[in-house]
Design a protein around this motif. Structure first.
Motif, PDB file in Angstrom:
ATOM      1  N   HIS A 139      85.310  97.213 131.201  1.00 20.78           N
ATOM      2  CA  HIS A 139      86.711  96.828 131.262  1.00 20.78           C
ATOM      3  C   HIS A 139      87.547  97.818 132.065  1.00 20.78           C
ATOM      4  O   HIS A 139      88.537  97.440 132.694  1.00 20.78           O
ATOM      5  CB  HIS A 139      87.267  96.651 129.851  1.00 20.78           C
ATOM      6  N   ILE A 161      94.382  83.880 134.099  1.00 19.43           N
ATOM      7  CA  ILE A 161      94.195  84.918 133.089  1.00 19.43           C
ATOM      8  C   ILE A 161      93.489  84.344 131.868  1.00 19.43           C
ATOM      9  O   ILE A 161      92.590  84.956 131.296  1.00 19.43           O
ATOM     10  CB  ILE A 161      95.551  85.537 132.692  1.00 19.43           C
ATOM     11  N   SER A 192      86.512  89.076 135.243  1.00 19.86           N
ATOM     12  CA  SER A 192      87.075  89.841 136.363  1.00 19.86           C
ATOM     13  C   SER A 192      88.293  89.119 136.931  1.00 19.86           C
ATOM     14  O   SER A 192      89.292  89.752 137.301  1.00 19.86           O
ATOM     15  CB  SER A 192      86.020  90.062 137.449  1.00 19.86           C
ATOM     16  N   THR A 250      90.291  87.271 135.311  1.00 20.25           N
ATOM     17  CA  THR A 250      91.395  87.419 134.360  1.00 20.25           C
ATOM     18  C   THR A 250      92.207  88.661 134.688  1.00 20.25           C
ATOM     19  O   THR A 250      93.448  88.623 134.731  1.00 20.25           O
ATOM     20  CB  THR A 250      90.856  87.508 132.924  1.00 20.25           C
ATOM     21  N   TYR A 251      91.525  89.764 134.926  1.00 26.13           N
ATOM     22  CA  TYR A 251      92.223  91.002 135.293  1.00 26.13           C
ATOM     23  C   TYR A 251      92.946  90.842 136.624  1.00 26.13           C
ATOM     24  O   TYR A 251      94.107  91.248 136.770  1.00 26.13           O
ATOM     25  CB  TYR A 251      91.235  92.164 135.370  1.00 26.13           C
ATOM     26  N   LEU A 276      86.942  96.743 135.655  1.00 23.75           N
ATOM     27  CA  LEU A 276      87.633  95.492 135.955  1.00 23.75           C
ATOM     28  C   LEU A 276      89.152  95.685 135.980  1.00 23.75           C
ATOM     29  O   LEU A 276      89.849  95.066 136.781  1.00 23.75           O
ATOM     30  CB  LEU A 276      87.259  94.425 134.933  1.00 23.75           C
ATOM     31  N   PHE A 277      89.659  96.547 135.119  1.00 25.98           N
ATOM     32  CA  PHE A 277      91.093  96.861 135.100  1.00 25.98           C
ATOM     33  C   PHE A 277      91.510  97.483 136.425  1.00 25.98           C
ATOM     34  O   PHE A 277      92.509  97.077 137.038  1.00 25.98           O
ATOM     35  CB  PHE A 277      91.377  97.815 133.943  1.00 25.98           C
ATOM     36  N   GLY A 326      91.254  94.937 139.188  1.00 28.43           N
ATOM     37  CA  GLY A 326      92.347  93.982 139.092  1.00 28.43           C
ATOM     38  C   GLY A 326      93.634  94.526 139.695  1.00 28.43           C
ATOM     39  O   GLY A 326      94.365  93.806 140.382  1.00 28.43           O
TER      40      GLY A 326
END
Length: 399
Positions: free
Chosen positions: A215, A61, A341, A343-344, A218-219, A222
């Motif tokens: 985001h 993350i 990406s 990180t998500y 990507l959210f 994820g």
């Protein structure tokens, strides 16, 4: 340069990138399904195993955007891959000689910091080659998937004869090969220090990397990919507990990746029609169905059918997300974007993995149902923002 020389150069690059993916995914194909088995052999509890398996996802993350950002700013993507792979190899060598829980956690944390950027940096290099040299990402990435299959099948066979700790040393070999291969690849435009520094000076990618729509995507991605945490932590253990042999467990992992390869090889045409966001939404819906059915597929035949859904669940989500990033982010910042990406993905995989560990101790079936809820979250996010995302993707070529 003559046409023949250009073709040879292009073929050499394809082989180099394909080999890079193969080396990484051979090591990862042993780590993902069999590292939990090694931890179980050390007599760790399900909660302890879930925590250790979740560490790489939690660490990435923070570690992934930091490490990929350092690499992009330095303009030394290939060198970064080599150094990070070597450090990981050394860490795995230490892990193979650790048998206490506290020390295992400490070493896995260190290893995870350097493991985190390996795939996003490799993907960034590959997709820059796609954009600058006209290569096919799916074809090159499929060799990584093929190596993953080889590793899972090898690991399943090996566990039937030898101790699980010895598989850790094969992970070391894969990472060392990756380190060597990365240094043999030609440089890409963004890897020149001047170009990379120019990328860093432009407001640190405020325009590209801070867009709300990026985001959102990507959210959602994820969440969808994070729903596989239950499989990563307990897939092999679940199958073994229902009497499926070590060799057949390897075959089950391989079957899922074969389905993934099919999507990578054939998905380019569909991607052009459906678009990256459509691919991701189908992948999220596939995840919901997969995890609802998974705990009831407790024979080899039924588990095999469910594993083939991996092509939809993972393959379409990953390919859609990679295509989306490549279209909306420049090559100079692609490594950082890939890190973002991750990180998500790491956030949701880590949280879902720890949650799965708690629930698995109570009831394994409910643990996989919880993963269906996580995948549903990904589909809901994409659905709720579909109109806005379509306006954003209207700026992006579907292929």
């Amino acid at each position: 340069m003559t046409v023949n020389n250009q073709q040879r150069t292009k073929l050499g690059l394809i082989i180099g990138i394909s080999s890079l993916f193969a080396a990484y995914f051979f090591a990862f194909g042993l780590f993902l399904p069999y590292f939990p088995v090694y931890l179980k052999d050390l007599a760790f509890t399900p909660v302890q195993i879930a925590l250790i398996v979740a560490i790489p996802n939690i660490v990435r993350i923070v570690a992934t955007p930091v490490m990929t950002g350092i690499s992009d700013r330095a303009g030394r993507r290939r060198l970064s891959i080599s150094i990070f792979a070597i450090v990981c190899a050394v860490a795995f060598g230490v892990i193979a000689n650790v048998n206490t829980y506290a020390l295992m956690v400490a070493v896995v944390v260190v290893m995870s910091i350097f493991l985190a950027p390996l795939q996003p940096l490799s993907d960034a290099y590959a997709y820059e080659a796609v954009k600058s040299r006209g290569l096919d990402y799916g074809v090159m990435r499929s060799w990584g998937s093929a190596a993953f299959i080889a590793a899972t099948m090898f690991g399943g066979w090996y566990l039937g004869l030898f101790e699980s700790v010895q598989l850790v040393y094969f992970m070391v070999v894969g990472l060392v090969v990756m380190a060597v291969l990365s240094l043999q690849l030609p440089g890409m435009p963004s890897e020149h220090r001047k170009a990379a520094q120019g990328a860093a000076d432009e407001g640190h990618a405020k325009g590209e990397l801070q867009r709300l729509e990026l985001h959102i995507v990507l959210f959602a991605g994820g969440l969808t990919l994070g729903s596989m945490a239950g499989l990563f932590s307990f897939g092999s253990i679940f199958w073994l507990s229902h009497g499926i042999s070590d060799t057949n467990v390897g075959l089950l992992w391989s079957a899922g990746v074969l389905a993934e390869i099919s999507v990578f090889l054939l998905g380019g045409r569909l991607l052009g029609r459906i678009g990256p966001l459509g691919f991701m939404l189908i992948g999220a819906i596939g995840g919901i169905l997969r995890w609802i059915v998974f705990p009831h597929a407790d024979t080899f035949g039924s588990a095999l059918v469910v594993q083939l859904m991996h092509g939809v669940n993972f393959g379409m989500t990953h390919l859609g997300m990679m295509a989306f990033l490549a279209e909306v982010v420049s090559g100079k910042r692609l490594g950082t974007a890939q890190g973002l990406s991750q990180t998500y993905i790491g956030l949701f995989t880590g949280v879902a993995g720890i949650t799965a560990g708690w629930i698995y101790e109570v009831n394994p079936t409910y643990a996989f149902y919880a993963m269906a809820v996580v995948a549903a979250g990904g589909s809901i996010v994409l659905g709720l923002f579909w109109a806005r995302l379509r306006r954003f993707s209207g700026e992006v070529p579907a292929g």
